[in-house]
Write a protein that holds these residues in place. Sequence first.
Motif, PDB file in Angstrom:
ATOM      1  N   THR A 128       0.821  -1.205   0.000  1.00 19.11           N
ATOM      2  CA  THR A 128       0.000   0.000   0.000  1.00 19.11           C
ATOM      3  C   THR A 128       0.855   1.255   0.000  1.00 19.11           C
ATOM      4  O   THR A 128       2.000   1.244   0.477  1.00 19.11           O
ATOM      5  N   ASN A 129       0.290   2.345  -0.527  1.00 20.01           N
ATOM      6  CA  ASN A 129       0.990   3.628  -0.410  1.00 20.01           C
ATOM      7  C   ASN A 129       0.643   4.334   0.894  1.00 20.01           C
ATOM      8  O   ASN A 129       1.118   5.442   1.151  1.00 20.01           O
ATOM      9  N   ALA A 130      -0.197   3.703   1.710  1.00 24.11           N
ATOM     10  CA  ALA A 130      -0.469   4.119   3.101  1.00 24.11           C
ATOM     11  C   ALA A 130      -1.199   5.446   3.252  1.00 24.11           C
ATOM     12  O   ALA A 130      -1.213   6.021   4.338  1.00 24.11           O
ATOM     13  N   HIS A 131      -1.840   5.921   2.200  1.00 26.03           N
ATOM     14  CA  HIS A 131      -2.580   7.179   2.312  1.00 26.03           C
ATOM     15  C   HIS A 131      -3.957   6.998   2.950  1.00 26.03           C
ATOM     16  O   HIS A 131      -4.620   7.985   3.275  1.00 26.03           O
ATOM     17  N   TYR A 132      -4.398   5.743   3.093  1.00 20.08           N
ATOM     18  CA  TYR A 132      -5.741   5.487   3.613  1.00 20.08           C
ATOM     19  C   TYR A 132      -5.717   4.751   4.956  1.00 20.08           C
ATOM     20  O   TYR A 132      -6.721   4.183   5.364  1.00 20.08           O
ATOM     21  N   ILE A 153       7.538   3.746   0.893  1.00 17.71           N
ATOM     22  CA  ILE A 153       7.985   5.037   1.418  1.00 17.71           C
ATOM     23  C   ILE A 153       9.292   5.377   0.716  1.00 17.71           C
ATOM     24  O   ILE A 153      10.359   4.947   1.120  1.00 17.71           O
ATOM     25  N   ASP A 154       9.198   6.133  -0.355  1.00 17.35           N
ATOM     26  CA  ASP A 154      10.338   6.324  -1.247  1.00 17.35           C
ATOM     27  C   ASP A 154      10.999   7.687  -1.082  1.00 17.35           C
ATOM     28  O   ASP A 154      11.416   8.324  -2.053  1.00 17.35           O
ATOM     29  N   GLY A 155      11.103   8.116   0.164  1.00 23.50           N
ATOM     30  CA  GLY A 155      11.765   9.370   0.479  1.00 23.50           C
ATOM     31  C   GLY A 155      11.500   9.717   1.935  1.00 23.50           C
ATOM     32  O   GLY A 155      10.504   9.285   2.519  1.00 23.50           O
ATOM     33  N   THR A 156      12.386  10.477   2.528  1.00 24.50           N
ATOM     34  CA  THR A 156      12.218  10.872   3.931  1.00 24.50           C
ATOM     35  C   THR A 156      11.859  12.348   4.079  1.00 24.50           C
ATOM     36  O   THR A 156      11.667  12.836   5.186  1.00 24.50           O
ATOM     37  N   THR A 157      11.796  13.047   2.969  1.00 26.32           N
ATOM     38  CA  THR A 157      11.306  14.428   2.946  1.00 26.32           C
ATOM     39  C   THR A 157      10.261  14.526   1.845  1.00 26.32           C
ATOM     40  O   THR A 157      10.307  13.775   0.860  1.00 26.32           O
ATOM     41  N   GLN A 158       9.310  15.442   2.009  1.00 27.89           N
ATOM     42  CA  GLN A 158       8.251  15.584   1.006  1.00 27.89           C
ATOM     43  C   GLN A 158       8.826  15.906  -0.364  1.00 27.89           C
ATOM     44  O   GLN A 158       8.370  15.385  -1.392  1.00 27.89           O
ATOM     45  N   GLU A 159       9.842  16.752  -0.414  1.00 25.54           N
ATOM     46  CA  GLU A 159      10.449  17.156  -1.686  1.00 25.54           C
ATOM     47  C   GLU A 159      10.973  15.953  -2.464  1.00 25.54           C
ATOM     48  O   GLU A 159      10.770  15.834  -3.684  1.00 25.54           O
ATOM     49  N   VAL A 160      11.640  15.059  -1.780  1.00 24.17           N
ATOM     50  CA  VAL A 160      12.200  13.872  -2.437  1.00 24.17           C
ATOM     51  C   VAL A 160      11.122  12.833  -2.698  1.00 24.17           C
ATOM     52  O   VAL A 160      11.037  12.254  -3.793  1.00 24.17           O
ATOM     53  N   TYR A 161      10.281  12.596  -1.720  1.00 26.17           N
ATOM     54  CA  TYR A 161       9.222  11.588  -1.830  1.00 26.17           C
ATOM     55  C   TYR A 161       8.346  11.825  -3.054  1.00 26.17           C
ATOM     56  O   TYR A 161       8.029  10.904  -3.805  1.00 26.17           O
ATOM     57  N   GLN A 162       7.934  13.067  -3.274  1.00 21.93           N
ATOM     58  CA  GLN A 162       6.983  13.369  -4.337  1.00 21.93           C
ATOM     59  C   GLN A 162       7.602  13.324  -5.735  1.00 21.93           C
ATOM     60  O   GLN A 162       6.874  13.343  -6.732  1.00 21.93           O
ATOM     61  N   GLN A 163       8.915  13.206  -5.825  1.00 23.11           N
ATOM     62  CA  GLN A 163       9.530  13.097  -7.145  1.00 23.11           C
ATOM     63  C   GLN A 163       9.187  11.779  -7.811  1.00 23.11           C
ATOM     64  O   GLN A 163       9.083  11.710  -9.037  1.00 23.11           O
ATOM     65  N   TYR A 164       9.007  10.724  -7.009  1.00 26.83           N
ATOM     66  CA  TYR A 164       8.539   9.463  -7.580  1.00 26.83           C
ATOM     67  C   TYR A 164       7.062   9.245  -7.258  1.00 26.83           C
ATOM     68  O   TYR A 164       6.265   8.910  -8.132  1.00 26.83           O
ATOM     69  N   ARG A 165       6.671   9.426  -6.004  1.00 25.69           N
ATOM     70  CA  ARG A 165       5.271   9.253  -5.606  1.00 25.69           C
ATOM     71  C   ARG A 165       4.511  10.537  -5.904  1.00 25.69           C
ATOM     72  O   ARG A 165       4.159  11.305  -5.009  1.00 25.69           O
ATOM     73  N   VAL A 166       4.279  10.748  -7.192  1.00 21.26           N
ATOM     74  CA  VAL A 166       3.680  11.994  -7.656  1.00 21.26           C
ATOM     75  C   VAL A 166       2.239  12.108  -7.133  1.00 21.26           C
ATOM     76  O   VAL A 166       1.425  11.211  -7.321  1.00 21.26           O
ATOM     77  N   GLY A 167       1.962  13.219  -6.454  1.00 20.49           N
ATOM     78  CA  GLY A 167       0.645  13.438  -5.868  1.00 20.49           C
ATOM     79  C   GLY A 167       0.527  12.905  -4.452  1.00 20.49           C
ATOM     80  O   GLY A 167      -0.537  13.004  -3.837  1.00 20.49           O
ATOM     81  N   GLY A 168       1.610  12.346  -3.934  1.00 20.32           N
ATOM     82  CA  GLY A 168       1.585  11.749  -2.610  1.00 20.32           C
ATOM     83  C   GLY A 168       1.919  12.736  -1.498  1.00 20.32           C
ATOM     84  O   GLY A 168       2.506  13.788  -1.734  1.00 20.32           O
ATOM     85  N   LYS A 172       1.120  11.712   5.445  1.00 20.62           N
ATOM     86  CA  LYS A 172       0.057  10.719   5.550  1.00 20.62           C
ATOM     87  C   LYS A 172       0.628   9.309   5.652  1.00 20.62           C
ATOM     88  O   LYS A 172       0.093   8.462   6.371  1.00 20.62           O
ATOM     89  N   VAL A 173       1.696   9.061   4.907  1.00 18.24           N
ATOM     90  CA  VAL A 173       2.340   7.749   4.947  1.00 18.24           C
ATOM     91  C   VAL A 173       2.876   7.472   6.348  1.00 18.24           C
ATOM     92  O   VAL A 173       2.661   6.397   6.920  1.00 18.24           O
ATOM     93  N   ILE A 174       3.572   8.445   6.895  1.00 22.11           N
ATOM     94  CA  ILE A 174       4.147   8.290   8.232  1.00 22.11           C
ATOM     95  C   ILE A 174       3.047   8.139   9.285  1.00 22.11           C
ATOM     96  O   ILE A 174       3.130   7.292  10.174  1.00 22.11           O
ATOM     97  N   GLU A 175       1.997   8.954   9.163  1.00 23.59           N
ATOM     98  CA  GLU A 175       0.875   8.858  10.097  1.00 23.59           C
ATOM     99  C   GLU A 175       0.216   7.479  10.008  1.00 23.59           C
ATOM    100  O   GLU A 175      -0.126   6.874  11.026  1.00 23.59           O
ATOM    101  N   GLY A 219       8.919   2.287  14.570  1.00 27.74           N
ATOM    102  CA  GLY A 219       8.750   0.953  15.130  1.00 27.74           C
ATOM    103  C   GLY A 219       8.234  -0.073  14.149  1.00 27.74           C
ATOM    104  O   GLY A 219       7.633  -1.069  14.551  1.00 27.74           O
ATOM    105  N   VAL A 220       8.463   0.170  12.828  1.00 30.54           N
ATOM    106  CA  VAL A 220       8.088  -0.849  11.859  1.00 30.54           C
ATOM    107  C   VAL A 220       9.032  -2.039  12.004  1.00 30.54           C
ATOM    108  O   VAL A 220      10.115  -1.938  12.582  1.00 30.54           O
ATOM    109  N   ASP A 221       8.624  -3.181  11.477  1.00 31.26           N
ATOM    110  CA  ASP A 221       9.348  -4.421  11.739  1.00 31.26           C
ATOM    111  C   ASP A 221      10.565  -4.638  10.846  1.00 31.26           C
ATOM    112  O   ASP A 221      11.490  -5.348  11.227  1.00 31.26           O
TER     113      ASP A 221
END
Length: 340
Positions: A128-132, A153-168, A172-175, A219-221
């Motif tokens: 999942t992309n974890a937005h829901y 989770i393809d980035g640790t900052t919004q700037e980097v994350y959204q370069q691949y996860r466009v519109g993400g 929300k993923v972290i939450e 605390g992910v596994d």
Amino acid sequence: MNRNLKDGLNFFSKVTPARAWNALMNVFSYIASKMTGKPVHRGLPIAISIEPTTSCNLRCPECPSGLRSFTRPTGMLEERLFKQTIDELSETLLYLIFYFQGEPYLHPRFLDLVNYASQKGIYTATSTNAHYLSDTNAKRTVESGLDRMIISIDGTTQEVYQQYRVGGNLSKVIEGARNIVKWKKELKSATPHVIFQFLVVKPNEHQLEEVKQLAAEIGVDEIAFKTAQIYDYENGSDLIPTIDKYARYAQQADGSYKIKNKLLDHCWKMWHSCVITWDGLVVPCCFDKDGDYRLGDLKQTSFKSLWQSTPYTNFRQSLIRSRSEIEMCKNCTEGTRVWG
């Protein structure tokens, strides 16, 4: 107890005599096929992937769902078709992946489908992309019996994350990840085993250590670094990482790129698993994203008949004869994850 060990023990707790015997028949059939050059097959699949939906909220650049580039229709898996298939295979099926294309949580009864399979003792997983993963959905997810959850989770900052996860939205993923971890603790549940999957591409390759720290803090596994499949890789791509370990492709002297791995004329997947699309088509594997190699339709025939049908036998034979004849196999690579 080590979290990976717990997950392994949970997986093996699903093994029954019927499932073990079926797995052995798959292994022996595969070995016999390689030795004889003929597509011998006994038994039923050990694992299947079922597609809840092709719909997705993101627009990732190397994904047909994200690009809205499918030649097959978009839709939602029918609950009746799902239950019919699970009822037919549950005695021997060990592993069920709720994912092919699209975002599973967009299916309105996704967690009910998970629970149905879990009640039959099948090891269940999703990506999942974890937005829901709202607080409510996270609680329901843990209660559904889902055994494994891969969170992209393809980035640790919004700037980097959204370069691949466009519109993400990274927050929300972290939450969502925090919500799942919270409800596992609240409900004293060892499942789902949560994996942060980091698709390593050039824009995010400098954040590998940061995502490890983030995973530990939440605390992910487990964390997995995945190499990216690039469709038009021959002339290079801005997504191909510079760290060779995480690149599926190698640059040649003339500047072009080729797949590193040698294409072997056999494929274990054709003996032990398959993919079922949302509308009941059976395709060989996850590389057939457009369903070009359709081996049958579960709306018209039983799975068992389809699995041993002439089209399936012929496809397995073509793999043994020459995998290079099959277009989708040409961009196939093995070992796409590097576990962190």
